[in-house]
Design a protein around this motif. Structure first.
Motif, PDB file in Angstrom:
ATOM      1  N   ASP A  71       0.828  -1.205   0.000  1.00 32.28           N
ATOM      2  CA  ASP A  71       0.000   0.000   0.000  1.00 32.28           C
ATOM      3  C   ASP A  71       0.865   1.258   0.000  1.00 32.28           C
ATOM      4  OD1 ASP A  71      -2.193  -1.627   0.003  1.00 32.28           O
ATOM      5  OD2 ASP A  71      -2.771  -1.232   2.092  1.00 32.28           O
ATOM      6  N   LEU A  72       1.968   1.218   0.723  1.00 29.09           N
ATOM      7  CA  LEU A  72       2.881   2.364   0.753  1.00 29.09           C
ATOM      8  C   LEU A  72       3.498   2.587  -0.622  1.00 29.09           C
ATOM      9  CD1 LEU A  72       4.665   1.721   4.165  1.00 29.09           C
ATOM     10  CD2 LEU A  72       2.971   3.501   3.684  1.00 29.09           C
ATOM     11  N   CYS A  73       3.874   1.499  -1.307  1.00 22.93           N
ATOM     12  CA  CYS A  73       4.427   1.609  -2.669  1.00 22.93           C
ATOM     13  C   CYS A  73       3.408   2.238  -3.614  1.00 22.93           C
ATOM     14  CB  CYS A  73       4.831   0.228  -3.194  1.00 22.93           C
ATOM     15  SG  CYS A  73       6.254  -0.518  -2.360  1.00 22.93           S
ATOM     16  N   GLN A  74       2.166   1.759  -3.545  1.00 21.82           N
ATOM     17  CA  GLN A  74       1.117   2.281  -4.411  1.00 21.82           C
ATOM     18  C   GLN A  74       0.804   3.741  -4.075  1.00 21.82           C
ATOM     19  OE1 GLN A  74      -0.126   0.421  -7.064  1.00 21.82           O
ATOM     20  NE2 GLN A  74      -0.796   2.486  -7.639  1.00 21.82           N
ATOM     21  N   MET A  75       0.824   4.066  -2.801  1.00 24.29           N
ATOM     22  CA  MET A  75       0.589   5.443  -2.364  1.00 24.29           C
ATOM     23  C   MET A  75       1.637   6.386  -2.957  1.00 24.29           C
ATOM     24  SD  MET A  75       0.775   6.928   1.535  1.00 24.29           S
ATOM     25  CE  MET A  75      -0.389   5.714   2.162  1.00 24.29           C
ATOM     26  N   GLY A  76       2.904   5.968  -2.886  1.00 23.48           N
ATOM     27  CA  GLY A  76       3.979   6.792  -3.443  1.00 23.48           C
ATOM     28  C   GLY A  76       3.832   6.991  -4.934  1.00 23.48           C
ATOM     29  N   ASP A  77       3.535   5.911  -5.656  1.00 22.74           N
ATOM     30  CA  ASP A  77       3.379   6.004  -7.114  1.00 22.74           C
ATOM     31  C   ASP A  77       2.200   6.893  -7.494  1.00 22.74           C
ATOM     32  OD1 ASP A  77       5.521   4.329  -7.323  1.00 22.74           O
ATOM     33  OD2 ASP A  77       4.388   2.558  -7.920  1.00 22.74           O
ATOM     34  N   ASN A  78       1.070   6.739  -6.782  1.00 20.46           N
ATOM     35  CA  ASN A  78      -0.106   7.558  -7.069  1.00 20.46           C
ATOM     36  C   ASN A  78       0.182   9.034  -6.855  1.00 20.46           C
ATOM     37  OD1 ASN A  78      -1.588   5.270  -7.659  1.00 20.46           O
ATOM     38  ND2 ASN A  78      -2.646   5.186  -5.692  1.00 20.46           N
ATOM     39  N   MET A  79       0.891   9.341  -5.786  1.00 23.52           N
ATOM     40  CA  MET A  79       1.196  10.738  -5.475  1.00 23.52           C
ATOM     41  C   MET A  79       2.132  11.355  -6.505  1.00 23.52           C
ATOM     42  SD  MET A  79       1.544  11.009  -1.335  1.00 23.52           S
ATOM     43  CE  MET A  79       1.774  12.798  -1.454  1.00 23.52           C
ATOM     44  N   ILE A  80       3.136  10.580  -6.935  1.00 27.28           N
ATOM     45  CA  ILE A  80       4.061  11.103  -7.953  1.00 27.28           C
ATOM     46  C   ILE A  80       3.318  11.375  -9.253  1.00 27.28           C
ATOM     47  CG2 ILE A  80       6.054  10.547  -9.425  1.00 27.28           C
ATOM     48  CD1 ILE A  80       7.271   9.090  -7.024  1.00 27.28           C
ATOM     49  N   ASP A  81       2.459  10.437  -9.648  1.00 30.26           N
ATOM     50  CA  ASP A  81       1.657  10.645 -10.867  1.00 30.26           C
ATOM     51  C   ASP A  81       0.802  11.903 -10.752  1.00 30.26           C
ATOM     52  OD1 ASP A  81       2.420   8.626 -12.620  1.00 30.26           O
ATOM     53  OD2 ASP A  81       1.107   7.143 -11.703  1.00 30.26           O
ATOM     54  N   GLU A  82       0.170  12.067  -9.588  1.00 26.14           N
ATOM     55  CA  GLU A  82      -0.720  13.217  -9.391  1.00 26.14           C
ATOM     56  C   GLU A  82       0.060  14.533  -9.385  1.00 26.14           C
ATOM     57  OE1 GLU A  82      -3.929  14.962  -6.102  1.00 26.14           O
ATOM     58  OE2 GLU A  82      -3.004  12.990  -5.796  1.00 26.14           O
ATOM     59  N   GLU A  83       1.166  14.559  -8.656  1.00 26.70           N
ATOM     60  CA  GLU A  83       1.927  15.808  -8.533  1.00 26.70           C
ATOM     61  C   GLU A  83       2.610  16.208  -9.835  1.00 26.70           C
ATOM     62  OE1 GLU A  83       3.757  17.389  -5.406  1.00 26.70           O
ATOM     63  OE2 GLU A  83       2.682  16.352  -3.822  1.00 26.70           O
ATOM     64  N   THR A  84       3.129  15.230 -10.561  1.00 27.33           N
ATOM     65  CA  THR A  84       3.782  15.582 -11.832  1.00 27.33           C
ATOM     66  C   THR A  84       2.765  16.028 -12.883  1.00 27.33           C
ATOM     67  OG1 THR A  84       3.776  13.223 -12.450  1.00 27.33           O
ATOM     68  CG2 THR A  84       5.826  14.112 -11.524  1.00 27.33           C
ATOM     69  N   SER A  85       1.541  15.546 -12.755  1.00 24.28           N
ATOM     70  CA  SER A  85       0.513  15.952 -13.725  1.00 24.28           C
ATOM     71  C   SER A  85       0.119  17.413 -13.559  1.00 24.28           C
ATOM     72  CB  SER A  85      -0.729  15.064 -13.587  1.00 24.28           C
ATOM     73  OG  SER A  85      -1.404  15.324 -12.369  1.00 24.28           O
ATOM     74  N   ASN A  86       0.478  18.006 -12.427  1.00 27.69           N
ATOM     75  CA  ASN A  86       0.101  19.392 -12.152  1.00 27.69           C
ATOM     76  C   ASN A  86       1.138  20.413 -12.588  1.00 27.69           C
ATOM     77  OD1 ASN A  86      -2.411  18.755 -10.971  1.00 27.69           O
ATOM     78  ND2 ASN A  86      -1.439  18.303  -9.006  1.00 27.69           N
ATOM     79  N   VAL A  87       2.269  19.948 -13.175  1.00 25.37           N
ATOM     80  CA  VAL A  87       3.283  20.889 -13.672  1.00 25.37           C
ATOM     81  C   VAL A  87       3.302  20.860 -15.196  1.00 25.37           C
ATOM     82  CG1 VAL A  87       4.670  20.657 -11.581  1.00 25.37           C
ATOM     83  CG2 VAL A  87       5.169  19.185 -13.529  1.00 25.37           C
ATOM     84  N   PHE A  88       3.627  21.997 -15.788  1.00 27.49           N
ATOM     85  CA  PHE A  88       3.674  22.143 -17.251  1.00 27.49           C
ATOM     86  C   PHE A  88       2.394  21.605 -17.899  1.00 27.49           C
ATOM     87  CE2 PHE A  88       8.204  22.386 -16.216  1.00 27.49           C
ATOM     88  CZ  PHE A  88       8.588  23.483 -16.984  1.00 27.49           C
ATOM     89  N   LYS A  89       1.254  22.023 -17.364  1.00 29.68           N
ATOM     90  CA  LYS A  89      -0.036  21.533 -17.864  1.00 29.68           C
ATOM     91  C   LYS A  89      -0.294  21.959 -19.312  1.00 29.68           C
ATOM     92  CE  LYS A  89      -2.884  20.910 -13.743  1.00 29.68           C
ATOM     93  NZ  LYS A  89      -4.108  21.360 -13.034  1.00 29.68           N
ATOM     94  N   LYS A  90       0.109  23.174 -19.657  1.00 25.30           N
ATOM     95  CA  LYS A  90      -0.182  23.708 -20.990  1.00 25.30           C
ATOM     96  C   LYS A  90       0.735  23.127 -22.063  1.00 25.30           C
ATOM     97  CE  LYS A  90      -2.045  28.085 -19.265  1.00 25.30           C
ATOM     98  NZ  LYS A  90      -1.892  29.567 -19.261  1.00 25.30           N
ATOM     99  N   GLU A  91       1.944  22.707 -21.662  1.00 31.59           N
ATOM    100  CA  GLU A  91       2.901  22.141 -22.616  1.00 31.59           C
ATOM    101  C   GLU A  91       2.600  20.653 -22.798  1.00 31.59           C
ATOM    102  OE1 GLU A  91       3.588  24.020 -20.155  1.00 31.59           O
ATOM    103  OE2 GLU A  91       4.713  25.753 -20.860  1.00 31.59           O
ATOM    104  N   LEU A  92       1.782  20.334 -23.770  1.00 32.13           N
ATOM    105  CA  LEU A  92       1.315  18.965 -23.959  1.00 32.13           C
ATOM    106  C   LEU A  92       2.424  18.002 -24.352  1.00 32.13           C
ATOM    107  CD1 LEU A  92      -2.049  19.686 -25.833  1.00 32.13           C
ATOM    108  CD2 LEU A  92      -1.702  19.276 -23.388  1.00 32.13           C
ATOM    109  N   ASP A  93       3.510  18.527 -24.952  1.00 35.84           N
ATOM    110  CA  ASP A  93       4.611  17.656 -25.384  1.00 35.84           C
ATOM    111  C   ASP A  93       5.590  17.357 -24.253  1.00 35.84           C
ATOM    112  OD1 ASP A  93       5.337  20.332 -25.357  1.00 35.84           O
ATOM    113  OD2 ASP A  93       6.946  20.043 -26.827  1.00 35.84           O
ATOM    114  N   VAL A  94       5.399  17.974 -23.082  1.00 32.27           N
ATOM    115  CA  VAL A  94       6.292  17.728 -21.943  1.00 32.27           C
ATOM    116  C   VAL A  94       5.798  16.504 -21.167  1.00 32.27           C
ATOM    117  CG1 VAL A  94       7.176  18.621 -19.751  1.00 32.27           C
ATOM    118  CG2 VAL A  94       6.986  20.137 -21.722  1.00 32.27           C
ATOM    119  N   LYS A  95       6.553  15.429 -21.250  1.00 30.14           N
ATOM    120  CA  LYS A  95       6.188  14.214 -20.519  1.00 30.14           C
ATOM    121  C   LYS A  95       6.738  14.284 -19.103  1.00 30.14           C
ATOM    122  CE  LYS A  95       5.886  11.157 -24.532  1.00 30.14           C
ATOM    123  NZ  LYS A  95       6.351   9.899 -25.145  1.00 30.14           N
TER     124      LYS A  95
END
Length: 411
Positions: A71-95
């Motif tokens: 659960d801790l592993c999944q929690m960390g992965d979910n948070m990283i996905d969520e937080e990285t999705s909130n940066v450079f939102k307008k730049e669609l080519d930025v992965k």
């Protein structure tokens, strides 16, 4: 008219050649490695670093008696996905996203423990030594972090014995390594210093573990620092020199045991795409490879991230067989030993190293009967890594030089 025609032909040829040259230069600039000489690249590294630091802090706070490692592993992965999705939102080519899946390795487990839902879980207990590791990237610029703690340790409940020896050893190894990585220096002194520190606590660095240079979209760059190499590893290891504007993931892993790692029967769950080309035969393998390539490209990933875990396990088999992906196997020391890890990302800036990842460690919660006695190592650890202190030191040096110059002029 013939002479004018010749001039016109010459001009056309020159223009065409010039165009080809411009196109070639443009192509070279596109493939040229982007470095932290560019302020925007530094910003992206810092963003990734801030994200993993926040996520690590949160997941560590949830690692209590009775918590599930999975659960801790999944929690960390979910948070990283969520937080990285909130940066450079307008730049669609930025992965952006996970650069290394969250791992929770306990006690004598060395690394890469991130179980699937179909795998046996591990429930944390008071007194367990827990290692957490994770990574994030913004536009391919990677920041990784690793931290160790004992559940229940505090100033009022000080940890002693071999747990204290190994965790203080690993922490001091990381501090010494940070102070040893400077442009113009080679990797060998870092290896030797880490060895000295670990042995001061009657511990050993885990044999053959590597710290890597970080490049864009590449978590394992060509330049490497090896710890505790055996004779063959020392012969095979390619020495390197650190240069300004490089980035490194420094990984110090220390054990209370002999330093030899092994694989047990724990399933491998983390993989990374390689450059090998092969035409896959199975439909499940092709579907797996297509999804992997689209979602993760060259970044390490966990099979737990796939919606159909069973199909992912089937698909990865043929990919591993033909070396299309590289497995990160779960590694172990002997049962009863303790393993500690401290990992950080450092940017080699012109005005000194800039450490962008790491979690606060309180050494007063751990008490060892051993201490570092090597004078050169103690002198190294006593040096400041504060960039403000370094600036003040340089300012004082320049002032002294100016005063000396003035005295010479007066004479």
């Amino acid at each position: 008219r013939v002479s004018y025609l010749g001039i016109i032909v010459s001009l056309v040829v020159s223009l065409l050649l010039g165009k080809e040259t411009v196109m070639a230069d443009s192509s070279e600039s596109e493939t040229e490695e982007q470095t932290i000489a560019d302020d925007l690249v530094v910003t992206k590294y810092k963003m990734a670093g801030e994200i993993v630091n926040r996520v690590l802090r949160h997941v560590v706070s949830k690692a209590v008696h009775g918590a599930s490692a999975r659960d801790l592993c999944q929690m960390g992965d979910n948070m990283i996905d969520e937080e990285t999705s909130n940066v450079f939102k307008k730049e669609l080519d930025v992965k952006k996203g996970i650069a290394f899946p969250t791992c929770v390795a306990v006690n004598y487990c060395v690394a890469h423990f991130s179980p699937l839902y179909s795998d046996p879980d591990y429930t944390l207990k008071k007194g367990d030594m827990v290692k957490m590791e994770m990574g994030a990237h913004v536009d391919g610029f990677i920041a990784v972090v690793g931290h160790t703690f004992v559940i229940g340790a505090s100033k009022n409940n000080v940890v002693t014995g071999r747990q204290a020896d190994v965790i203080l050893s690993a922490y001091q190894c990381s501090e010494a390594a940070l102070r040893s990585i400077k442009p113009g220096l080679e990797d060998s002194p870092v290896t030797d210093t880490v060895q000295k520190v670990a042995e001061s606590y009657n511990c050993k660095p885990v044999e053959g573990m590597l710290s890597h240079q970080l490049l864009r979209n590449n978590i394992s760059g060509k330049k490497q620092i090896i710890q505790n190499p055996n004779e063959q590893q020392r012969k095979d290891h390619e020495k390197c020199q650190f240069e300004v504007h490089e980035v490194y993931a420094i990984d110090c892993i220390v054990t209370s045991g002999e330093g030899k790692v092994r694989e047990l029967d724990q399933r491998t769950t983390i993989y990374r795409k390689t450059d090998v080309q092969y035409s896959l035969k199975m439909k499940a393998s092709r579907a797996f490879f297509s999804e992997m390539n689209k979602r993760f490209t060259t970044m390490p990933f966990t099979l737990r991230a796939f919606e159909d875990e069973k199909k992912a396990r089937m698909g990865v088999f043929e990919c591993v067989k033909h070396q299309l992906v590289e497995p990160f196997t779960v590694l172990w020391d002997k049962e009863g030993e303790f393993v500690a890890q401290f990992k950080f990302t450092v940017l080699l800036m012109p005005n000194g190293p800039l450490k962008i990842t790491g979690y606060d460690f309180d050494p007063t919660c751990y008490k060892s009967d051993f201490k570092i006695t090597d004078k050169s190592v103690n002198a190294l650890l006593a040096t400041s890594i504060s960039r403000k202190a370094m600036k003040k030191k340089k300012k004082k040096a320049s002032q002294k030089a100016a005063e000396a110059s003035q005295e010479d002029d007066d004479d």
